[in-house]
Scaffold this motif. Sequence first.
Motif, PDB file in Angstrom:
ATOM      1  N   ILE A  73       0.843  -1.205   0.000  1.00  0.00           N
ATOM      2  CA  ILE A  73       0.000   0.000   0.000  1.00  0.00           C
ATOM      3  C   ILE A  73       0.875   1.251   0.000  1.00  0.00           C
ATOM      4  O   ILE A  73       0.623   2.196  -0.748  1.00  0.00           O
TER       5      ILE A  73
ATOM      6  N   GLU B  62     -14.492  -8.538   3.414  1.00  0.00           N
ATOM      7  CA  GLU B  62     -15.280  -7.540   4.148  1.00  0.00           C
ATOM      8  C   GLU B  62     -15.274  -7.840   5.646  1.00  0.00           C
ATOM      9  O   GLU B  62     -15.221  -6.929   6.464  1.00  0.00           O
TER      10      GLU B  62
ATOM     11  N   VAL C  94     -11.958  -6.778   7.249  1.00  0.00           N
ATOM     12  CA  VAL C  94     -11.898  -5.313   7.351  1.00  0.00           C
ATOM     13  C   VAL C  94     -12.741  -4.851   8.534  1.00  0.00           C
ATOM     14  O   VAL C  94     -12.306  -4.031   9.341  1.00  0.00           O
TER      15      VAL C  94
ATOM     16  N   ASN D  31     -11.395  -2.994  11.880  1.00  0.00           N
ATOM     17  CA  ASN D  31     -11.969  -1.701  12.268  1.00  0.00           C
ATOM     18  C   ASN D  31     -12.556  -1.748  13.677  1.00  0.00           C
ATOM     19  O   ASN D  31     -12.466  -0.778  14.424  1.00  0.00           O
TER      20      ASN D  31
ATOM     21  N   LYS E  68      -1.913  -3.992  -3.905  1.00  0.00           N
ATOM     22  CA  LYS E  68      -2.213  -2.603  -3.557  1.00  0.00           C
ATOM     23  C   LYS E  68      -3.616  -2.219  -4.015  1.00  0.00           C
ATOM     24  O   LYS E  68      -4.388  -1.628  -3.249  1.00  0.00           O
TER      25      LYS E  68
ATOM     26  N   GLN F   8      -6.782  -1.199  -1.614  1.00  0.00           N
ATOM     27  CA  GLN F   8      -7.507   0.061  -1.791  1.00  0.00           C
ATOM     28  C   GLN F   8      -8.991  -0.193  -2.042  1.00  0.00           C
ATOM     29  O   GLN F   8      -9.848   0.490  -1.469  1.00  0.00           O
ATOM     30  N   LYS F   9      -9.283  -1.179  -2.865  1.00  0.00           N
ATOM     31  CA  LYS F   9     -10.684  -1.509  -3.177  1.00  0.00           C
ATOM     32  C   LYS F   9     -11.463  -1.852  -1.903  1.00  0.00           C
ATOM     33  O   LYS F   9     -12.596  -1.416  -1.715  1.00  0.00           O
ATOM     34  N   HIS F  10     -10.848  -2.646  -1.044  1.00  0.00           N
ATOM     35  CA  HIS F  10     -11.522  -3.100   0.184  1.00  0.00           C
ATOM     36  C   HIS F  10     -11.262  -2.181   1.375  1.00  0.00           C
ATOM     37  O   HIS F  10     -11.756  -2.445   2.468  1.00  0.00           O
ATOM     38  N   GLN F  11     -10.473  -1.145   1.175  1.00  0.00           N
ATOM     39  CA  GLN F  11     -10.132  -0.184   2.227  1.00  0.00           C
ATOM     40  C   GLN F  11      -9.518  -0.882   3.444  1.00  0.00           C
ATOM     41  O   GLN F  11      -9.960  -0.695   4.577  1.00  0.00           O
ATOM     42  N   PHE F  12      -8.486  -1.689   3.181  1.00  0.00           N
ATOM     43  CA  PHE F  12      -7.782  -2.371   4.268  1.00  0.00           C
ATOM     44  C   PHE F  12      -7.260  -1.328   5.253  1.00  0.00           C
ATOM     45  O   PHE F  12      -6.503  -0.439   4.868  1.00  0.00           O
ATOM     46  N   PRO F  13      -7.626  -1.450   6.534  1.00  0.00           N
ATOM     47  CA  PRO F  13      -7.109  -0.525   7.552  1.00  0.00           C
ATOM     48  C   PRO F  13      -5.822  -1.053   8.191  1.00  0.00           C
ATOM     49  O   PRO F  13      -5.482  -0.696   9.306  1.00  0.00           O
TER      50      PRO F  13
END
Length: 185
Positions: free
Chosen positions: A24, A57, A60, A64, A93, A97-102
């Motif tokens: 990332i 999902e 993630v 979160n 990467k 970004q697509k799945h908004q990995f935190p």
Amino acid sequence: MALTPSNMLPLGTTAPSFTLIDTITDKPISLEHTKGTHGTVVMFICNHCPFVIHVNEGIVKLANDYQAKGIGFVAISSNDVVNYPADAPYLMKLNAQKHQFPFPYLYDETQEVAKSYDAACTPDFYIFDNDSKLVYRGQLDDSRPNNGIPVTGNDIRTALDALLNGEKISESQKPSIGCGIKWIQ
């Protein structure tokens, strides 16, 4: 596709150290950098495995929910990208970004980290306490692609809640099941 279960690294094992490139940020990230104050979840995942796609999902949401409670998270892909180009770092990467990995999504090019964790499949999950001792290894929950069971993360959530509350984590743990890690030949 053959189903591969976790190898079930012995409980109490000290987390093997690593420093890998985060796909990332393109920066090196170490185990020490990813550790939470109360514990750390290390996940072996990849881009193309249907078992990982099924839980993206859920992991993630899990991260979160627990990062604010002092649990660190890191994902690692160790697959052979020559024979499995869908798992290439630039696609890792895009997937993050697509799945908004935190959490960082690290590339284990030599596969040495996967070997040090005795990782076998994707997804494969490990929870280490604040002393870096293994307290859980196994499945996210009972959900699998097409089995009709919703992704809840119950198995890992139960272990994380016990860890955070200072309670003993049950040693009865189900192995994760997924695609075998694609080893370099």
